[in-house]
Design an enzyme around this catalytic site. Structure first.
Site, PDB file in Angstrom:
ATOM      1  CG  HIS A  65      -0.157  -0.189   2.258  1.00  0.00           C
ATOM      2  ND1 HIS A  65       0.364  -1.430   3.156  1.00  0.00           N
ATOM      3  CD2 HIS A  65       0.118   0.615   3.411  1.00  0.00           C
ATOM      4  CE1 HIS A  65       0.747  -0.893   4.241  1.00  0.00           C
ATOM      5  NE2 HIS A  65       0.747  -0.046   4.353  1.00  0.00           N
ATOM      6  CB  CYS A 173       1.744  -1.526  15.076  1.00  0.00           C
ATOM      7  SG  CYS A 173       0.764  -1.266  13.746  1.00  0.00           S
TER       8      CYS A 173
END
Length: 655
Positions: A65, A173
């Site tokens: 992405h 994250c």
């Protein structure tokens, strides 16, 4: 996700043998659908994102992405590989590949697609249906949520426990995208299966919505699943806590819930003081140099608004009342409403008050970047002492780092529970301010002040070749990362010299601002003279870049650098070096720290100064046009025929 994917964006027989080939195959479908305007440019952006961190997820999933200037609308393409493709996941190759594309700057769209998809991929029925689907239209409908997967006959889950457990969790994250939301979904599903109430706070790239304090207070336990520091971790003090990496929540959520239950039954609680703020230690694996850069940039970013406000007010006062206005008496004692000199003195003294905060704010927020709010008091105190002893900008840097280090040391000392409540409001500010004050007044302050004076004297004595070389260096730094850390270092160096203005420091300020104007002006000129080398979006950005460059906003060139860094950044650096050298050679000076062409009346040698900017702008535009023209002249290594014109190359024709 109803408008993100169509049947034409689905390939159920993806025949690629590498992640690069898979991305190209799916990207070609986006080009054919009119969603991507420049195939090679878009693939370069995908590769740049992939180089930061692998995009493979456990369970045979790959989600390459990126955000790109070559994307016209948020788009999702899907491919299914029979043999699997390595996207860097720990459990092996991926057979379900999702290519996600969002327009440059469309952070919300990008994150929405990723987070929504990440949550659905935690549903085993959904992934099974994707693997079983044979028709592209049906798979596209499934991904859009228009067709639910057939329910499977699953055995009933465990019975709900007599005393329902209530758990709050935080997931995060390093990129704050996929794993953050997958972990949240996994914990919530496991909670439903186990009959446990799980409420999750996702600390992702788009920020986070804090858990209701009442929910935290009522919780029986806490799960912290993170690969970066949990923000406001002290909210969970006194609760049974399981602290693990984010992937643990994805792979074994039931075990984490069981561990929380066990700790709650044993009465285990965290010992961290509820009033101690978490330290910003950076992501796991960050080297000291990386953390140091983050700390310094935190200080500089909070200092810059004071620079802009104070410096421009001082510049305006000079424009109204002349440079002698600096000797005017205090307007608190003498102010005549009808005299322009009094108004000029008022503006000058307001600007001087704002400018006086530069070093204390710099020091305070360096310490804040290290240890959060407990660092503000000793940092600001240390910065004020640096001003008092004439240690200047360098003293502020030292004071901020010392303050942060002292608070870090204090926070590591174990104190009795009865004293924890007064630590952040009494003990930490009192002790750390005393230590920082002692070190600044007695130990390190005087040597730093001597170094600051030596640097000021060196700047005052700059002339000839030495000045030109410094101008080249500052020009290169201003254009290297377009508002990033290196740019900020050069700018902070120049602003620090304005605190004790000399002829040399005023020349440095002039060279820095002139070089910083060049990248956006150069790109604006390039898009004007050779528009066919740029996409429609870049041409629109070029129009805005004229104003941004003239206003000394180097970030106006970022869209161009992000799309083509290997051609744009070297071109910008070359132009900035020429401008910095010429500004120094022409002995141009500047008393304002910002303003671009709007403060030309305050520039020494204004005509030569503008000539230096024009020369750098032309150099940048010429180089970027030359480099982009050579790229267009190289035939693309594809099986389709090469387009006849450069503009045709932007959108390959669909077969």
């Amino acid at each position: 996700m109803s408008e993100l994917i169509t049947a034409g964006l689905v390939d159920v027989h993806l025949s690629a043998d590498s992640k690069q080939a898979a991305a190209r195959s799916l990207a070609e479908r986006m080009v054919a659908a009119g969603r991507v305007t420049d195939l090679e440019g878009f693939l370069a952006d995908v590769a740049a994102r992939e180089a930061q961190m692998p995009t493979g997820l456990d369970g045979g999933i790959g989600i390459p992405h990126c955000r790109s200037a070559h994307v016209t609308a948020p788009t999702l393409a899907f491919g299914r590989s029979a043999d699997g493709i390595d996207f860097g996941a720990a459990d092996g190759p991926a057979d379900l590949i999702f290519l996600i594309a969002a327009p440059a700057g469309a952070d919300d769209d990008h994150l929405t697609i990723l987070s929504s998809l990440a949550r659905r991929l935690m549903d085993a029925e959904f992934t099974a249906a994707l693997r079983a689907g044979r028709d592209a239209a049906a798979v596209a409908a499934l991904i859009r949520g228009e067709e639910a997967p057939a329910p499977a006959d699953a055995p009933a889950g465990p019975a709900t426990v007599a005393a329902p457990l209530r758990i709050v969790a935080v997931t995060s994250c390093p990129t704050g995208i996929a794993h953050t939301y997958m972990a949240a979904e996994s914990l919530q599903k496991a909670g439903e299966t186990e009959g446990v109430e799980v409420v999750v706070e996702t600390q992702g790239s788009a920020g986070f919505t804090r858990l209701d304090p009442a929910v935290i207070a009522a919780a029986d336990g806490v799960i912290l699943a993170h690969d970066v520091e949990v923000r406001e971790k002290s909210r969970f003090a006194g609760k049974p806590t399981v602290d693990v990496g984010v992937k643990a929540a994805i792979n074994r959520p039931a075990e984490l819930i069981a561990e929380v239950r066990s700790r709650a039954e044993r009465g285990e609680v965290t010992a961290e003081a509820a009033t101690t703020a978490p330290m910003d230690t950076g992501a796991p694996g960050d080297h000291f140099g990386t953390r140091l850069r983050k700390w310094l940039m935190t200080g500089v970013s909070y200092m810059v608004p004071f620079v802009a406000a104070g410096g421009l007010l001082i510049a305006l006062a000079f424009a109204i009342g002349g440079y002698e206005i600096s000797d005017a008496p205090s307007v608190a004692e003498h102010f005549a409403w009808s005299e322009s000199a009094s108004w000029a003195a008022l503006v000058f003294q307001i600007g001087g008050a704002a400018f006086g905060f530069l070093v204390p704010v710099l020091a305070g927020y360096i310490a804040y970047g290290m240890v959060d709010r407990p660092g503000l008091v000793p940092g600001i105190v240390g910065g004020a002492i640096a001003v008092t002893i004439n240690a200047g900008f360098l003293g502020g840097l030292a004071a901020g780092l010392i303050a942060g280090a002292v608070v870090m040391a204090v926070q590591r000392v174990h104190v009795p529970p009865v004293l924890r409540g007064i630590m952040p409001v009494v003990v930490i500010p009192l002790f750390s301010s005393a230590v920082v004050g002692f070190l600044m007044f007695v130990v390190v302050g005087k040597p730093i002040a001597s170094l600051q004076k030596a640097m000021t004297d060196w700047l005052s004595g700059l002339s000839g070749g030495n000045a030109v070389l410094l101008g080249v260096l500052l020009g290169l730094m201003m254009c290297f990362d377009l508002g990033g850390p290196v740019n900020k270092v050069a700018y902070a160096f120049a602003v620090g010299g304005l605190a004790t203005p000399t002829d040399g420091s005023l020349k440095v300020m002039a060279a820095v601002m002139a070089a910083g104007m060049v990248p956006p002006l150069g790109m604006a000129l390039a898009t004007t003279v050779r528009a066919n080398l740029f996409t429609k979006t870049e041409r629109e950005n070029g129009k805005a870049a004229w104003v941004l460059g003239a206003s000394f906003i180097s970030e106006g060139a970022i869209p161009f650098a992000a799309a083509d860094p290997l051609r744009v950044i070297p071109s910008a650096m070359a132009g900035g070096a020429v401008t910095g050298a010429l500004s120094m050679a022409f002995d141009a000076t500047l008393r304002a720290p910002h303003g671009g062409i709007f403060v030309v009346p305050l520039i020494g040698e204004p005509l030569f100064y503008l000539l230096a900017i024009a020369a750098g702008t032309v150099v940048t535009a010429a180089l970027v046009v030359l480099l982009k023209s050579r790229r267009r002249a190289t035939p693309p290594a594809e099986t389709v025929p090469a387009p006849e014109t450069a503009s045709d190359a932007k959108v390959p024709t669909a077969a």
